[in-house]
Enzyme design. Sequence first.
Site, mmCIF file in Angstrom:
data_model
loop_
_atom_site.group_PDB
_atom_site.id
_atom_site.type_symbol
_atom_site.label_atom_id
_atom_site.label_comp_id
_atom_site.label_asym_id
_atom_site.label_seq_id
_atom_site.Cartn_x
_atom_site.Cartn_y
_atom_site.Cartn_z
ATOM 1 N N THR A 136 0.853 -1.190 0.000
ATOM 2 C CA THR A 136 0.000 0.000 0.000
ATOM 3 C C THR A 136 0.885 1.234 0.000
ATOM 4 O OG1 THR A 136 -1.739 1.223 1.156
ATOM 5 C CG2 THR A 136 -0.277 -0.115 2.530
ATOM 6 N N GLU A 137 0.548 2.194 -0.870
ATOM 7 C CA GLU A 137 1.482 3.290 -1.119
ATOM 8 C C GLU A 137 1.667 4.240 0.045
ATOM 9 O OE1 GLU A 137 -2.057 4.404 -3.915
ATOM 10 O OE2 GLU A 137 -1.201 2.579 -3.082
ATOM 11 N N ASN A 138 0.831 4.124 1.098
ATOM 12 C CA ASN A 138 1.093 4.957 2.268
ATOM 13 C C ASN A 138 2.167 4.354 3.167
ATOM 14 O OD1 ASN A 138 -0.907 2.962 2.853
ATOM 15 N ND2 ASN A 138 -1.347 3.976 4.791
#
Length: 229
Positions: free
Chosen positions: A52-54
């Site tokens: 997940t890009e966070n």
Amino acid sequence: MIDIDTHSLTNAQIAWRAAQDITDGAYVNLGIGFPEMVARFQPEGRQAIFHTENGVLDFGKAPALGAEDWDCINAGKKAITIKPGTAFFDHADSFAMVRGGHLDVAILGAYEVAQNGDLANWSTGRGGVPAVGGAMDLVQSAKRVAVVTDHVTKKGAPKLVEACTLPLTGLACVTRVYTSLAVVDIVDGHFVLREKVPGLSFDALQAVTGAPLHTDGPVADLICPKDLT
């Protein structure tokens, strides 16, 4: 008007079908919303590593209702669980993974997919996704980009089109589309039909598709489990 509702797959069935093509050990990013459902349906004996890009890699299943730790969320602000091997990092490292081509698969939703693989999955219009987010990086960097979507809009307009009319997320990036009626590959600038739901003729499917469908061999039946949630 063709009644496609009697043939259409549910979102869960579309997600299930997309999950069958994820190989064991693949590094996978799932788009916010509908694509996140794909994680529920990993085939037995296979385990994807979700990104997940966070800033989380290899997180676990969604927690039980009431057991959420809201310090642990994905990019869609949904609670996730931590397991042995889960890694945390900042946005810069996360996007270095994306832009460095380290993701095997990115699966996103779509407003429109063009026959050459162009993708539009955000809109500046009222009620649409307000910003493109990390999708532009994902679709140009992942080794394989797939889309999960209804075959038509709520108004019955085709989502598979000759050319996108909405703001583009990426150019010539999509290789496969899993819809509520079919599995379609994009090959040499054309939609190539691989599977379609039983009972729906090729002509009926073409009538709700905004660009020509091609075949280069037998078209398989698109059959999914019925009791998915």
